[in-house]
Design a protein around this motif. Structure first.
Motif, mmCIF file in Angstrom:
data_model
loop_
_atom_site.group_PDB
_atom_site.id
_atom_site.type_symbol
_atom_site.label_atom_id
_atom_site.label_comp_id
_atom_site.label_asym_id
_atom_site.label_seq_id
_atom_site.Cartn_x
_atom_site.Cartn_y
_atom_site.Cartn_z
ATOM 1 N N ALA A 74 11.956 2.228 0.988
ATOM 2 C CA ALA A 74 12.064 0.896 0.546
ATOM 3 C C ALA A 74 10.537 0.746 -0.103
ATOM 4 N N ALA A 75 9.834 1.654 -0.700
ATOM 5 C CA ALA A 75 8.619 1.533 -1.042
ATOM 6 C C ALA A 75 8.594 0.642 -2.188
ATOM 7 N N GLY A 76 7.802 -0.210 -2.310
ATOM 8 C CA GLY A 76 7.851 -1.458 -3.370
ATOM 9 C C GLY A 76 8.499 -2.546 -3.014
ATOM 10 N N VAL A 77 9.179 -2.866 -2.017
ATOM 11 C CA VAL A 77 9.973 -4.007 -1.488
ATOM 12 C C VAL A 77 9.050 -4.856 -0.650
ATOM 13 N N LEU A 78 9.001 -6.018 -0.829
ATOM 14 C CA LEU A 78 8.201 -6.994 -0.215
ATOM 15 C C LEU A 78 9.242 -8.293 0.276
ATOM 16 N N VAL A 79 9.524 -8.046 1.565
ATOM 17 C CA VAL A 79 10.528 -9.040 2.048
ATOM 18 C C VAL A 79 9.508 -10.400 2.377
ATOM 19 N N THR A 80 9.828 -11.565 2.049
ATOM 20 C CA THR A 80 9.077 -12.394 2.302
ATOM 21 C C THR A 80 9.931 -13.497 3.205
ATOM 22 N N VAL A 81 9.258 -13.758 4.237
ATOM 23 C CA VAL A 81 10.153 -14.820 5.394
ATOM 24 C C VAL A 81 9.398 -15.986 5.392
ATOM 25 N N GLU A 82 9.717 -17.086 5.032
ATOM 26 C CA GLU A 82 9.022 -18.307 5.061
ATOM 27 C C GLU A 82 9.610 -18.996 6.518
ATOM 28 N N VAL A 83 8.512 -19.318 7.171
ATOM 29 C CA VAL A 83 8.464 -19.832 8.491
ATOM 30 C C VAL A 83 7.835 -20.982 8.687
ATOM 31 N N ASP A 84 7.927 -22.170 9.778
ATOM 32 C CA ASP A 84 7.422 -23.269 9.720
ATOM 33 C C ASP A 84 6.044 -23.470 10.387
ATOM 34 N N GLY A 98 1.281 -3.385 18.295
ATOM 35 C CA GLY A 98 2.165 -2.249 17.764
ATOM 36 C C GLY A 98 2.790 -2.714 16.550
ATOM 37 N N HIS A 99 2.089 -3.604 15.794
ATOM 38 C CA HIS A 99 2.489 -3.698 14.332
ATOM 39 C C HIS A 99 1.570 -3.535 13.340
ATOM 40 N N ASP A 100 1.714 -2.830 12.390
ATOM 41 C CA ASP A 100 0.754 -2.447 11.436
ATOM 42 C C ASP A 100 0.309 -3.477 10.592
ATOM 43 N N VAL A 117 2.898 -7.452 7.168
ATOM 44 C CA VAL A 117 2.984 -6.360 8.252
ATOM 45 C C VAL A 117 3.906 -5.152 7.699
ATOM 46 N N ALA A 118 3.625 -3.662 7.819
ATOM 47 C CA ALA A 118 4.404 -2.939 7.523
ATOM 48 C C ALA A 118 5.666 -2.845 8.453
ATOM 49 N N GLY A 119 6.643 -2.734 7.524
ATOM 50 C CA GLY A 119 7.986 -2.708 8.154
ATOM 51 C C GLY A 119 8.548 -1.008 8.199
ATOM 52 N N PRO A 120 9.773 -0.813 8.708
ATOM 53 C CA PRO A 120 9.890 0.566 9.017
ATOM 54 C C PRO A 120 10.343 1.017 7.354
#
Length: 142
Positions: A74-84, A98-100, A117-120
């Motif tokens: 998934a190189a180049g994929v940025l998953v944006t998660v909007e939180v409150d 443990g998270h990068d 953070v870096a995902g898998p």
């Protein structure tokens, strides 16, 4: 710039499906990081949900992936998660360890407070809470 003379498409759902070399580990990563629960689980595909948000993980070598794209990261994929409350999520992520952490928690002039953070398998996960943009940025794009 964008076609406006076309009949609109009725989209009923839109969510990322990330290819992974280790589906259970990737699903566990996203479930723990984002507090998501599985809605479907198999040995090659896991769908996760929290409220209206959905994300899925698929085995990168599965037959449903076109042959020439199998094994892709998934190189180049940025998953944006909007939180409150990005600060609360950041505190939990740092405490869990443990998270990068690739980008520390910060405010952006365009109107975001976020960290990455870096995902898998190469995906980046951008945890975001909208904030007011800077006056300078707002003046340029109002």
């Amino acid at each position: 710039m964008y076609p406006t003379d076309r009949e609109p498409i009725v989209i009923t759902s839109l969510y990322p499906v990330l290819a992974s070399s280790d589906v259970p580990a990737a699903a566990r990563f996203y479930a723990e990081l984002l507090g998501m629960s599985p809605t479907f689980t198999s040995d090659w595909y896991v769908s996760l949900r929290s409220g209206d948000a959905e994300l899925a993980v698929v085995d990168a070598d599965h037959a449903t992936i076109p042959e020439r794209a199998r094994g892709a990261r998934a190189a180049g994929v940025l998953v944006t998660v909007e939180v409150d409350d990005v600060d609360a999520v950041h505190t939990r992520v740092v405490a869990d360890g443990g998270h990068d952490l690739l980008l520390p928690l910060r405010d952006e002039e365009f109107g975001q407070r976020h960290f990455i953070v870096a995902g898998p398998d190469g995906a980046l996960v951008d945890i975001v809470t909208p904030i007011a943009p800077s006056e300078e940025f707002a003046a340029l794009y109002s």
